[in-house]
Design a protein around this motif. Sequence first.
Motif, PDB file in Angstrom:
ATOM      1  N   PHE A   7     -13.463 -10.692  -2.545  1.00  0.00           N
ATOM      2  CA  PHE A   7     -13.254  -9.812  -3.934  1.00  0.00           C
ATOM      3  C   PHE A   7     -13.951  -8.680  -4.160  1.00  0.00           C
ATOM      4  N   SER A   8     -15.229  -8.871  -4.337  1.00  0.00           N
ATOM      5  CA  SER A   8     -16.305  -7.943  -4.824  1.00  0.00           C
ATOM      6  C   SER A   8     -16.500  -7.002  -3.642  1.00  0.00           C
ATOM      7  N   ALA A   9     -16.265  -7.095  -2.340  1.00  0.00           N
ATOM      8  CA  ALA A   9     -16.603  -6.543  -1.228  1.00  0.00           C
ATOM      9  C   ALA A   9     -15.443  -5.278  -1.304  1.00  0.00           C
ATOM     10  N   TRP A  10     -14.128  -5.545  -1.709  1.00  0.00           N
ATOM     11  CA  TRP A  10     -13.182  -4.217  -1.841  1.00  0.00           C
ATOM     12  C   TRP A  10     -13.697  -3.274  -2.817  1.00  0.00           C
ATOM     13  N   GLU A  11     -14.426  -3.868  -3.927  1.00  0.00           N
ATOM     14  CA  GLU A  11     -15.126  -2.844  -5.117  1.00  0.00           C
ATOM     15  C   GLU A  11     -16.178  -2.139  -4.077  1.00  0.00           C
ATOM     16  N   ALA A  64      -5.674   0.217   0.027  1.00  0.00           N
ATOM     17  CA  ALA A  64      -5.732  -1.411   0.505  1.00  0.00           C
ATOM     18  C   ALA A  64      -6.744  -1.921  -0.505  1.00  0.00           C
ATOM     19  N   CYS A  65      -7.574  -1.151  -0.905  1.00  0.00           N
ATOM     20  CA  CYS A  65      -8.762  -1.890  -1.803  1.00  0.00           C
ATOM     21  C   CYS A  65      -8.126  -2.065  -3.199  1.00  0.00           C
ATOM     22  N   LEU A  66      -7.337  -1.147  -3.478  1.00  0.00           N
ATOM     23  CA  LEU A  66      -6.497  -1.478  -4.959  1.00  0.00           C
ATOM     24  C   LEU A  66      -5.616  -2.733  -4.844  1.00  0.00           C
ATOM     25  N   ASN A  67      -4.859  -2.737  -3.685  1.00  0.00           N
ATOM     26  CA  ASN A  67      -3.972  -3.881  -3.367  1.00  0.00           C
ATOM     27  C   ASN A  67      -4.732  -5.341  -3.250  1.00  0.00           C
ATOM     28  N   ASN A  68      -5.625  -5.196  -2.539  1.00  0.00           N
ATOM     29  CA  ASN A  68      -6.334  -6.449  -2.183  1.00  0.00           C
ATOM     30  C   ASN A  68      -7.162  -6.880  -3.359  1.00  0.00           C
ATOM     31  N   ILE A  69      -7.704  -6.196  -4.205  1.00  0.00           N
ATOM     32  CA  ILE A  69      -8.439  -6.667  -5.496  1.00  0.00           C
ATOM     33  C   ILE A  69      -7.136  -7.090  -6.426  1.00  0.00           C
ATOM     34  N   ALA A  70      -6.065  -6.511  -6.604  1.00  0.00           N
ATOM     35  CA  ALA A  70      -5.255  -7.086  -7.442  1.00  0.00           C
ATOM     36  C   ALA A  70      -4.404  -8.368  -6.681  1.00  0.00           C
ATOM     37  N   GLY A  71      -4.157  -8.482  -5.493  1.00  0.00           N
ATOM     38  CA  GLY A  71      -3.537  -9.584  -4.866  1.00  0.00           C
ATOM     39  C   GLY A  71      -4.726 -10.854  -5.017  1.00  0.00           C
ATOM     40  N   SER A  97       3.030   0.465  -1.959  1.00  0.00           N
ATOM     41  CA  SER A  97       2.738   1.298  -0.701  1.00  0.00           C
ATOM     42  C   SER A  97       2.079   2.560  -1.325  1.00  0.00           C
ATOM     43  N   LEU A  98       1.459   3.415  -0.415  1.00  0.00           N
ATOM     44  CA  LEU A  98       0.711   4.471  -0.856  1.00  0.00           C
ATOM     45  C   LEU A  98       1.815   5.419  -1.587  1.00  0.00           C
ATOM     46  N   ARG A  99       2.748   5.358  -0.860  1.00  0.00           N
ATOM     47  CA  ARG A  99       3.933   6.569  -1.612  1.00  0.00           C
ATOM     48  C   ARG A  99       4.281   5.843  -3.041  1.00  0.00           C
ATOM     49  N   ARG A 100       4.442   4.736  -3.043  1.00  0.00           N
ATOM     50  CA  ARG A 100       4.847   3.985  -4.595  1.00  0.00           C
ATOM     51  C   ARG A 100       3.657   4.122  -5.461  1.00  0.00           C
ATOM     52  N   LEU A 101       2.371   4.055  -5.117  1.00  0.00           N
ATOM     53  CA  LEU A 101       1.333   4.216  -6.024  1.00  0.00           C
ATOM     54  C   LEU A 101       1.159   5.592  -6.550  1.00  0.00           C
ATOM     55  N   TYR A 129     -11.234  -0.314 -10.000  1.00  0.00           N
ATOM     56  CA  TYR A 129     -11.580  -1.183  -8.909  1.00  0.00           C
ATOM     57  C   TYR A 129     -12.619  -2.031  -9.207  1.00  0.00           C
ATOM     58  N   ILE A 130     -12.905  -2.137 -10.420  1.00  0.00           N
ATOM     59  CA  ILE A 130     -14.177  -2.927 -10.809  1.00  0.00           C
ATOM     60  C   ILE A 130     -13.392  -4.672 -11.034  1.00  0.00           C
ATOM     61  N   THR A 131     -14.459  -5.217 -10.294  1.00  0.00           N
ATOM     62  CA  THR A 131     -13.660  -6.767 -10.155  1.00  0.00           C
ATOM     63  C   THR A 131     -14.171  -7.894 -11.132  1.00  0.00           C
ATOM     64  N   ASP A 132     -15.389  -7.383 -11.638  1.00  0.00           N
ATOM     65  CA  ASP A 132     -15.695  -8.187 -12.642  1.00  0.00           C
ATOM     66  C   ASP A 132     -14.969  -8.161 -14.190  1.00  0.00           C
ATOM     67  N   ILE A 133     -14.343  -7.214 -14.360  1.00  0.00           N
ATOM     68  CA  ILE A 133     -13.490  -6.898 -15.620  1.00  0.00           C
ATOM     69  C   ILE A 133     -12.086  -6.439 -15.137  1.00  0.00           C
TER      70      ILE A 133
END
Length: 601
Positions: A167-171, A232-239, A480-484, A517-521
Amino acid sequence: MRNSVTSTAASRWDLSPFLNDPHIEERSCLGQLQRDMEHFIKHFAETKAAALTVSQLAEEILVLEKLSSQLTHWTSYALCRHSEDVHDENAQWLNSQIGEMASLYRQAEIACLAHLRKFNDASFAELKNDPRLSGLAYWLERWRYVSQHSMEPALEDLNAELSVSGFSAWERLYENVAGRLEFDYSDSQGRVRHASMNSKVSLLEDRDPAVRKTTLENSNLAWQKVGDVIAACLNNIAGYRLKLLQRRGIEHHLDNAVFESGLSRRTLQVMLDTAAEVRPMLRSYLQTKSKICGLPRLGFQDILAPVVSEGPGETYSWEQAQNLVLAAFNSFSSEFADFASLALERRWIDAEVRSGKSPGGFCTCSPEIEESRIFMTYRGNYGDVATLAHELGHAWHEWLLKGERQFSRLYPMTLAETASTFAERVLGDYMLNSAQLTRSQRAAMLTRRLDDAVTYLLNIPMRFIFEDRFYEERRAGEVSLRRLKELMVNTQIDVFGEAIDPQQLDPWFWASKGHFYITDISFYNFPYTFGYLFSLGVYARAQREGQRFLETYKQLLRRTGTDSCEGVAWQVLGADLETPGFWRESLDLVAQDWRELQSLI
């Protein structure tokens, strides 16, 4: 109150109260804290099969509270040490150790929560009534909610361990990629300059429209090169977050976000809906701004462009800044001014300009020594004076909590900005009431305040709406990147409307804001709007009630860690945050600034 100060050079803080000899004590003190935490965790591991009695759990909570206080003390110190010199290897080591301590503390907390989860209503009521836990009723209620929305202890421990490399590795990946990005920009004379990505915000406030335009265009070209990685960072943090919430039995991502912020979903919605009522007014302000800037329409890069020259007399020495802030605070309360004077005298502030300092500013506090430290870089403009007032507001908030228990000092982010924004407003009104202020300077101050309103009432709600929409779509799979980019542009159009040129929007805004991209909050956005409007509402009460409001204000700040946002507002102010009335009082102050600016320009 002292009427003036004589310190002419911007100060450097004194960290000696944290410990006597940094090079000797840091390692030994942290080593002792680590041993204490490991002993606590081992003790629970040995007894986890047995159910603790109410008295036994109360005793363990007291130990956990002490560990929390010590960890907060060292976290505050480590932040100061690293910020004053980012190249200090010992400070870097200290910060890495604090990360390990935080992980150990989380394990200790999980162990306590597992026992609390077993308590029925009668046992929990008994726990709340234990005299040793006096003053912790609200904290205990929140803690019980966390215990009831937790996985089994083994799974929570596993998550705590895996989040470091998951989780925090993506941040961290986002921060590493963003920290290396650079771009070129050019001014109206065609001169090309080079900049790092952390310079982008200040360049977007440059007076030269060419600087602003090329900054946004070229910084976005830099983001485009790493777009797939950032997406990928944003998607994986949210996922990761969505899956974790599901396993913890939390139905909606906003349920978790509002819990962390200490308010209800209804309060959040009412606040945002009421704030949206001033969008037409703020769009009119931005359209007026475009005319003053000589632009047919503002581009997204022009939103915070300065429109009125500050002119001569708008640069302040450090001595002048201190005296100005003290005089402004004294106009509200001599007690507030006396505290600020004490903080200056005791060298709680690092404002010196020097190489190696971290950018930005903050106020941090140690509950162990009950002192704050303020970090900023003072270069002499009015914005720096306002930052000094802002951070001293934070410090006074902490000062008023002296003697409170550690778990009663943990106020949410939504209430954290109350005292700081209030202090800035006190300074601003003191300046605006000055007979020495020229028409141009008065207009400059009002545009600064209206730019703040644009940030808190348009820009930040835009971030919230985008993030909420993104999370809804992320439930069904990766976005997707396009959709973001599409989501971002559509949200900007919805919020800013006709005030912004649709051909000059910022489709990469989601990539450039580290808050996403903050994972704590989660949802590190709407608390800023809440804090801004709540402090304005409090200030509106202060204007109406005058000096007799001081004790009410102090009581409000002291209660921020002992009740929900709604509870604090109702008990102290008699204000219902789940209805529009209080929020409209706040917005009236924004409208007042707009009317006055119109009369000047």
